[in-house]
Each structure stands twice: as C-alpha cells, then as structure tokens.
Scaffold this motif. Structure first.
Motif, PDB file in Angstrom:
ATOM      1  N   HIS A 241       4.090   0.454 -11.106  1.00 32.80           N
ATOM      2  CA  HIS A 241       3.020   1.474 -11.114  1.00 32.80           C
ATOM      3  C   HIS A 241       1.757   1.066 -11.867  1.00 32.80           C
ATOM      4  O   HIS A 241       0.858   1.884 -12.039  1.00 32.80           O
ATOM      5  CB  HIS A 241       3.528   2.814 -11.685  1.00 32.80           C
ATOM      6  N   LEU A 242       1.683  -0.179 -12.325  1.00 33.37           N
ATOM      7  CA  LEU A 242       0.489  -0.577 -13.075  1.00 33.37           C
ATOM      8  C   LEU A 242      -0.753  -0.569 -12.188  1.00 33.37           C
ATOM      9  O   LEU A 242      -1.810  -0.063 -12.578  1.00 33.37           O
ATOM     10  CB  LEU A 242       0.673  -1.970 -13.712  1.00 33.37           C
ATOM     11  N   SER A 243      -0.616  -1.102 -10.976  1.00 29.33           N
ATOM     12  CA  SER A 243      -1.792  -1.138 -10.103  1.00 29.33           C
ATOM     13  C   SER A 243      -2.275   0.276  -9.777  1.00 29.33           C
ATOM     14  O   SER A 243      -3.481   0.541  -9.761  1.00 29.33           O
ATOM     15  CB  SER A 243      -1.518  -1.953  -8.836  1.00 29.33           C
ATOM     16  N   ASP A 244      -1.336   1.203  -9.576  1.00 28.72           N
ATOM     17  CA  ASP A 244      -1.737   2.594  -9.280  1.00 28.72           C
ATOM     18  C   ASP A 244      -2.502   3.197 -10.453  1.00 28.72           C
ATOM     19  O   ASP A 244      -3.511   3.886 -10.272  1.00 28.72           O
ATOM     20  CB  ASP A 244      -0.509   3.496  -9.054  1.00 28.72           C
ATOM     21  N   VAL A 245      -1.981   2.964 -11.664  1.00 22.81           N
ATOM     22  CA  VAL A 245      -2.611   3.554 -12.846  1.00 22.81           C
ATOM     23  C   VAL A 245      -4.025   2.990 -13.039  1.00 22.81           C
ATOM     24  O   VAL A 245      -4.974   3.740 -13.311  1.00 22.81           O
ATOM     25  CB  VAL A 245      -1.736   3.306 -14.104  1.00 22.81           C
TER      26      VAL A 245
ATOM     27  N   GLY B 166     -19.579 -10.571  -6.882  1.00 19.76           N
ATOM     28  CA  GLY B 166     -18.744 -10.318  -8.049  1.00 19.76           C
ATOM     29  C   GLY B 166     -17.279 -10.116  -7.698  1.00 19.76           C
ATOM     30  O   GLY B 166     -16.949  -9.459  -6.714  1.00 19.76           O
ATOM     31  N   SER B 167     -16.385 -10.715  -8.501  1.00 16.35           N
ATOM     32  CA  SER B 167     -14.951 -10.500  -8.342  1.00 16.35           C
ATOM     33  C   SER B 167     -14.406 -10.090  -9.699  1.00 16.35           C
ATOM     34  O   SER B 167     -14.941 -10.486 -10.729  1.00 16.35           O
ATOM     35  CB  SER B 167     -14.242 -11.804  -7.950  1.00 16.35           C
ATOM     36  N   MET B 168     -13.332  -9.329  -9.690  1.00 12.86           N
ATOM     37  CA  MET B 168     -12.713  -8.987 -10.966  1.00 12.86           C
ATOM     38  C   MET B 168     -11.228  -9.315 -10.940  1.00 12.86           C
ATOM     39  O   MET B 168     -10.525  -8.998  -9.983  1.00 12.86           O
ATOM     40  CB  MET B 168     -12.878  -7.511 -11.287  1.00 12.86           C
TER      41      MET B 168
ATOM     42  N   ARG C   8     -14.554  -5.010  -3.112  1.00 16.13           N
ATOM     43  CA  ARG C   8     -13.525  -6.038  -2.989  1.00 16.13           C
ATOM     44  C   ARG C   8     -12.228  -5.661  -3.695  1.00 16.13           C
ATOM     45  O   ARG C   8     -11.168  -6.156  -3.364  1.00 16.13           O
ATOM     46  CB  ARG C   8     -14.085  -7.310  -3.625  1.00 16.13           C
ATOM     47  N   GLY C   9     -12.347  -4.801  -4.692  1.00 12.66           N
ATOM     48  CA  GLY C   9     -11.167  -4.415  -5.468  1.00 12.66           C
ATOM     49  C   GLY C   9     -10.909  -5.355  -6.636  1.00 12.66           C
ATOM     50  O   GLY C   9     -11.565  -6.379  -6.777  1.00 12.66           O
TER      51      GLY C   9
ATOM     52  N   VAL D  39      -6.963  -1.609  -6.326  1.00 13.24           N
ATOM     53  CA  VAL D  39      -6.347  -2.676  -7.122  1.00 13.24           C
ATOM     54  C   VAL D  39      -5.245  -3.349  -6.301  1.00 13.24           C
ATOM     55  O   VAL D  39      -4.455  -2.667  -5.649  1.00 13.24           O
ATOM     56  CB  VAL D  39      -5.733  -2.096  -8.424  1.00 13.24           C
ATOM     57  N   PHE D  40      -5.212  -4.677  -6.328  1.00 15.10           N
ATOM     58  CA  PHE D  40      -4.193  -5.435  -5.602  1.00 15.10           C
ATOM     59  C   PHE D  40      -3.450  -6.357  -6.545  1.00 15.10           C
ATOM     60  O   PHE D  40      -4.056  -6.911  -7.458  1.00 15.10           O
ATOM     61  CB  PHE D  40      -4.837  -6.310  -4.514  1.00 15.10           C
TER      62      PHE D  40
END
Ligand code: ADP
Ligand code: MG
Length: 336
Positions: free
Chosen positions: A294-298, A150-152, A281-282, A307-308
C-alpha cells in the motif's frame, strides 16, 4: 587467462544489499552488504550471504558488520574488503583491472565519496566513478533522465530513502533521509517490546514487515495476522504471540510519514514545469522498500500524483548503474 577487455562493472553498493552488474552479462550477483570480522586479528571471515547468516548468531570473537549501514562508509578497510570480494566473485581474479562505476546513496560528503573511490581502487579497479543512487535508479527504471523533461524517483533502501527530481542529466531537487527499511524494522521491534514485553530479533522484524507490513493503517484492518516468536522479557523464556497487521502499520507509520515529508519537500523545491512533467509521468518507486504493501497508494493519495513501482525494484539501481557504464562521459561530472 580470461580477457575481459574493456568490459566494465557496475556496483550498487547498497546499505542492505550489493548488486553487481557486468557489461554484456547483466546482474551476476546480489548479496547482503555484510562482512563478518574476527575481532582477535581483524580478519575478514565471511562476506555477503555467508556473513549475513552470522548476524545476531556470532560467537564471542566474530562480529557481523554492515559497513554501509547508514549510507556512509563506517569502516574504510572493511568496505574495501567487501568491494574486493564482490568484484572478484563477479569476474574472477584476472590480469586486466576492470573499470568500475559504483552507485552510492545520495547525501554523502565529498570525503565519503572520495573514500569509496579509493576503496574501489584498493580493491582492484583501474578506474572508478560514482553515480548517485536516485540517478541510477531512474535510469534503471527507464525514465528519460537525459531529456528536457522532469522525472521523479523515490528509492527506499535499508538505511536511506533517496527522493529526487531529475531533468537533462542532472538532479534538480533531492532529499536523502535516514528513514527507510531498517528504521521500519527497529520501530517494529520497539512496538512489540513495549506492547507485548516480547523481544524479537532484526531478522524476525524484517520478516514481519515483508509479510504483514502496510503503509496504510486503514488498509491493514482488512489484512491478516501472524504468529511470531521471541523472548519474553519477564520470564526470559521463548514465547509465541499473534500480531495484527494494524499493529505493524502503526509501528512503521513514523517512517512512512517521514518519507512523505521528504517527497513533499522535494516537490516544493521544483519548478512548475518539472512539477507538471511529474504529474504527467508519475512518480517511480525503487528499492526494496518500494515493495511495502500500500505504499504506492498512500504516496499517490498524499501527493495527488500517479505512483508506479519499478518492475524489479531491488535490481533497478544495479541495472541503471550498469547502463551508466556506457555513458560515463555524461556522468563523470557527477563523480569527482
Ligand atoms: P539498499 O539499496 O539500501 O541496499 P535495498 O533496495 O536492497 O536497500 O532494499 C532493502 C530494504 O528493502 C530492506 O530494509 C528490506 O527489508 C526491504 N524490503 C525488501 N522486500 C520488502 C517487502 N516486500 N516489503 C517491505 N520491505 C521490503
Ligand atoms: Mg539501494
């Protein structure tokens, strides 16, 4: 006569930007998905970059239109003209008609998908196939879409945010919402209007978002401020004010929250195995909105998953669409 043989073209027909990939060359152009029309005779005056400059600055009879604005074709003929312009600009006028794969935002109806295929054929494509945006984004980001894992991917564009989990060449669960970059711009316009009685244009709002926008109100407290210009609603005169990053973060919060709800919903719809893969996998972010500070952090904080941001978020989808050209046997099933 230039012979392109069987070379294909991949078009990322975005709500804000169109990117064109030519087999063997890579991305050859990226321009705003905008068409300027003369209302007196319905003629196309300009497309892309040139048409974009006309938004909000057109004289009476000329209107600048974003035909894909909400992720669906608002006007069939205008969309066909736009596709034609981009195909011609990418490969020139030529005798042999190209094979074209077009990437469209998810969530479209069969009728809308058919309309895009027809528009591409009208614009000179010999064969035309569609691929869904999250799928192309995932391929472009290098995710193993055809493996049993699975990937997201989350693609945040202008008009739509597409969230999807993918495994074995198919979309397992997905959400498409009409909350993305444009809505952030509108929220900024409304906020500044009600807080400061100042009217600003869409381009200004977008510039504020890119420079000062933050998905985290907390993190915005340590960020800068910015001088902006607009029209004072009380006096009607031009005026300059200073706004704080926290203001912008508050203005766009509703959009960030809507994206978080879509992500959580999509995760809830997946099997435990796929959830486990996604945790390993993230999550990968693509699209211009992925660059919001800061979107990835949130997202990481709210989902507890790493999140990458993809390496070229704006080009990722076009790259994936181009790569899909080589595997149309696999993806044709998606493009009826
Ligand atoms: P689409 O695929 O729908 O055409 P794109 O992936 O090209 O959309 O992304 C366009 C959106 O990304 C616009 O709303 C734009 O304002 C936004 N965007 C671009 N750069 C940034 C940035 N640095 N920060 C926040 N948003 C950005
Ligand atoms: Mg896109």
């Amino acid at each position: 006569m230039a012979l392109f043989g069987k070379k294909g073209i991949g078009i990322d027909l975005g709500t804000a930007n169109t990117n064109v990939y030519v087999e063997g060359k890579g991305i050859v152009l990226g321009e705003p998905s905008v068409v300027a029309i003369d209302k007196t005779n319905d003629e196309v005056v300009a497309v892309g970059e040139d048409a974009q400059k006309m938004i909000g600055r057109t004289p009476g009879s000329i209107v600048a239109i974003r035909p894909m604005k909400d992720g669906v074709i608002a006007d069939f003929d205008i969309t066909a003209s736009m596709i034609e312009y981009f195909i011609e600009k990418a490969v020139g006028k030529r005798a042999s008609k190209p094979r074209v794969v077009i990437c469209v935002p998810g969530g479209g109806t069969e009728v809308e998908k058919r309309a895009i295929i027809d528009a591409a054929k009208m614009a000179g494509a010999k064969e035309a196939y569609l691929i869904e945006e999250p799928f192309a984004a995932a391929i472009g980001a290098g995710l193993p879409v055809n493996e049993p894992t699975g990937s997201m991917v989350i693609d945040i564009g202008g008009g739509t945010t597409d969230v999807a989990t993918i495994s074995l060449g198919g979309i397992v669960s997905s959400r498409t919402i009409k909350m993305a970059g444009d809505q952030m711009d509108h929220s900024i316009i409304q906020f500044i209007r009600s807080r400061y009685n100042l009217l600003i244009g869409e381009r200004t709002a977008e510039a504020i978002k890119m420079e000062l926008g933050s998905a985290s109100i907390e993190a915005a407290k340590d960020m800068d401020s910015m001088e902006i210009r607009g029209r004072d609603l009380l006096t009607g005169l031009p005026k300059t004010i200073t706004i704080q990053a926290v203001d912008v973060a508050e203005a766009i919060k509703e959009v960030v929250d809507a994206i978080l709800v879509a992500i959580k919903g999509t995760l809830e719809d997946t099997s435990p195995e796929i959830s486990a893969d996604v945790i390993d996998r993230g999550i990968v972010l693509t699209g211009g909105g992925a660059m919001l500070k800061h979107l990835s952090d949130v997202i990481a904080k709210e989902t507890d998953v790493p999140v990458f941001v993809a390496s070229s978020p704006l080009e990722c989808v076009a790259i994936g669409t181009g790569e899909a050209l080589n595997h149309m046997d696999l993806y044709k099933k998606q493009s009826r």
